[in-house]
Design an enzyme around this catalytic site. Structure first.
Site, PDB file in Angstrom:
ATOM      1  N   ASP A 172       0.831  -1.106  -0.196  1.00  0.00           N
ATOM      2  CA  ASP A 172      -0.042  -0.040  -0.013  1.00  0.00           C
ATOM      3  C   ASP A 172       0.909   1.280   0.101  1.00  0.00           C
ATOM      4  OD1 ASP A 172      -2.474   1.386   2.413  1.00  0.00           O
ATOM      5  OD2 ASP A 172      -1.915   1.957   0.168  1.00  0.00           O
ATOM      6  N   ASP A 201      -1.700   5.579  -5.187  1.00  0.00           N
ATOM      7  CA  ASP A 201      -1.975   4.820  -4.028  1.00  0.00           C
ATOM      8  C   ASP A 201      -2.512   3.119  -4.564  1.00  0.00           C
ATOM      9  OD1 ASP A 201      -4.479   4.991  -1.242  1.00  0.00           O
ATOM     10  OD2 ASP A 201      -3.075   3.342  -1.853  1.00  0.00           O
TER      11      ASP A 201
HETATM   12  C1  LIG Z   1     -10.518  -3.851   4.188  1.00  0.00           C
HETATM   13  S1  LIG Z   1      -9.336  -4.215   2.895  1.00  0.00           S
HETATM   14  C2  LIG Z   1      -8.316  -2.781   3.049  1.00  0.00           C
HETATM   15  C3  LIG Z   1      -7.215  -2.861   1.939  1.00  0.00           C
HETATM   16  C4  LIG Z   1      -6.311  -1.590   2.179  1.00  0.00           C
HETATM   17  C5  LIG Z   1      -6.557  -0.445   2.827  1.00  0.00           C
HETATM   18  C6  LIG Z   1      -5.764   0.690   2.621  1.00  0.00           C
HETATM   19  N1  LIG Z   1      -5.978   1.433   1.886  1.00  0.00           N
HETATM   20  C7  LIG Z   1      -7.386   1.948   1.812  1.00  0.00           C
HETATM   21  C8  LIG Z   1      -7.791   3.272   1.370  1.00  0.00           C
HETATM   22  O1  LIG Z   1      -7.902   3.873   2.678  1.00  0.00           O
HETATM   23  C9  LIG Z   1      -7.810  -0.548   3.566  1.00  0.00           C
HETATM   24  C10 LIG Z   1      -8.211  -1.653   3.848  1.00  0.00           C
END
Ligand SMILES: CSc1ccc(CNCCO)cc1
Length: 423
Positions: free
Chosen positions: A128, A312
């Protein structure tokens, strides 16, 4: 005429002897053009680049003298010793490469295998670039919050060390959250290892993480200033690995419904076409923030304007200013901005234009199939758009729907830049 294998082999051997030309120095002569069969099978050897090979010219010349039995001149011997010393003095340079695999049939997120600890425990993490915590489902996560995710158990790793008194807590833009404590342990991604990586073990995760059964945690690739560990914030995997990389970069090649790659330490020319357009990055407050040079809807004219936003990988969709998004959906019959469904929806049967965005003078076109993101519910004839308004977020986000349309270089040099190329 039946030519037995034996005769064919003999013929090939004679041909081989007859070709007085030696193989080109530095290449592996696999008998180019020599196909034919020994025992009926066929063999093809695909040469692959060894990213760690360092060419040493003096040594190549030295080998040639040896090959033809010519006494090696003293100055060549001295040059070999000098250049070997130079290479040895180079800090051990490293690279890594790992797959980015979509977790479902709409590419809502991508996971990449990592190994943690001794013996190695393998987890699938969501890399991420929009955050900077490396956290995992763990033996500290309540069983009621774990639904099939792989967990990291520090007590099963001989190299795990608790970071006494350190905790973390994060809430993401989509409202999901997690918190817990911190260990340091050996951590490897695609052959690239960091000995003492901070691994944040979850003691609590929100329901959205529990129900995202294919994600075992996140690996933050934002700037370490965003890390939430307290009282002492921790470095990301990339920041820890950077000094040992051939080049202080990682690249992102996400694909629609197929495995892409995260590469660390090198830029793979096979993964993109044309030139890479680099633009500045604003590292405050810690995202990969850059400014796009404008947009076009379908075959419409390009509107030159600055659109500042973040690249992102941890966000599925593209979120842009309302004016741009309404201009796009004005071209989509039946499109509405639905409160019920939380964004722009349209009849799945509607024709969608492409969306083009600029990076400097370069132009990147998101195929309409990426913007016809998914039915709002299984089997529904109403579809949710992959392009949505950023008005509620306060930040523009170039998420996976845009990243899938390009090859992106996250350049961690000083100053950092971001590079975009077609593929
Ligand atoms: C619930 S799965 C999930 C995957 C990545 C993220 C982080 N980026 C998201 C945008 O705020 C949060 C939740």
């Amino acid at each position: 005429m039946i030519v037995t294998n034996l005769v064919l082999t003999a013929a090939l051997a004679v041909l081989g002897l007859a070709s007085a030309l030696p193989p080109k120095i530095g290449t592996t002569n696999i008998g180019e053009g020599v196909s034919g069969s020994l025992g009926g099978g066929r063999a093809t050897f695909k040469q692959t680049r060894n990213p760690r090979y360092r060419f040493n010219g003096a040594r190549a010349v030295y080998r040639t003298y040896l090959k033809y039995g010519v006494p090696v001149p003293e100055d060549i011997i001295k040059a070999v010793k000098y250049t070997d010393a130079l290479h040895a003095a180079q800090v051990e340079r490293d690279t890594g490469s790992a797959a980015a695999v979509p977790i479902d049939d709409v590419d809502i997120a991508y996971v990449t295998p990592v190994t943690i600890g001794t013996p190695p425990q393998t987890l699938q993490l969501d890399f991420d670039t929009g955050s900077s915590d490396l956290w995992v489902f763990s033996s500290h996560t309540p069983a009621s919050q774990v639904r099939g995710q792989e967990i990291y158990s520090p007590n099963k790793s001989s190299t795990a060390k608790l970071l006494e008194g350190h905790t973390w807590s994060i809430t993401y833009g989509d409202g999901s959250a997690s918190r817990g404590n911190v260990y340091v342990d050996n951590f490897t991604v695609g052959g690239l290892s960091v000995a003492q990586q901070a691994v944040q073990t979850a003691q609590q995760v929100s329901s959205s993480f529990t129900s995202e059964t294919n994600i075992d945690g996140l690996l933050g690739l934002g700037f370490s200033t965003l890390n939430t560990v307290s009282p002492k914030s921790q470095l990301t995997f990339f920041d820890n690995a950077k000094a040992s990389l051939d080049s202080p970069v990682f690249t992102v090649d996400l694909k629609a419904q197929a495995a892409g790659t995260y590469d660390f330490g090198f830029i793979d020319k096979a993964k993109y076409t044309g030139e890479i357009t680099y633009v500045p990055v604003n590292t405050n407050p810690g995202y990969w923030t850059f400014t796009s040079s404008g947009y076009a809807v379908g075959s419409g004219s390009f509107s030159s304007q600055s659109i500042t936003g973040i690249a992102d990988t941890g966000t599925s969709l593209v979120y842009l200013p309302t004016a741009i998004v309404t201009a796009y959906y004005r071209q989509v019959s039946g499109a509405t901005n639905s409160r019920n469904y939380g964004g722009y929806v349209f009849p799945c049967s509607s024709a969608l234009p492409t969306f083009t965005f600029g990076v400097g003078d370069a132009r990147f076109t998101i195929p309409s199939s990426y913007i016809s993101y998914s039915p709002i519910a299984p089997g529904s004839s109403t579809c949710f758009g992959g392009l949505q308004s950023s008005s509620g977020l306060g930040i523009n986000i170039w998420g996976d729907v845009a990243l899938k349309a390009a090859f992106v270089v996250f350049n961690g040099a000083n100053p950092p830049t971001i590079g975009w190329a077609k593929k």
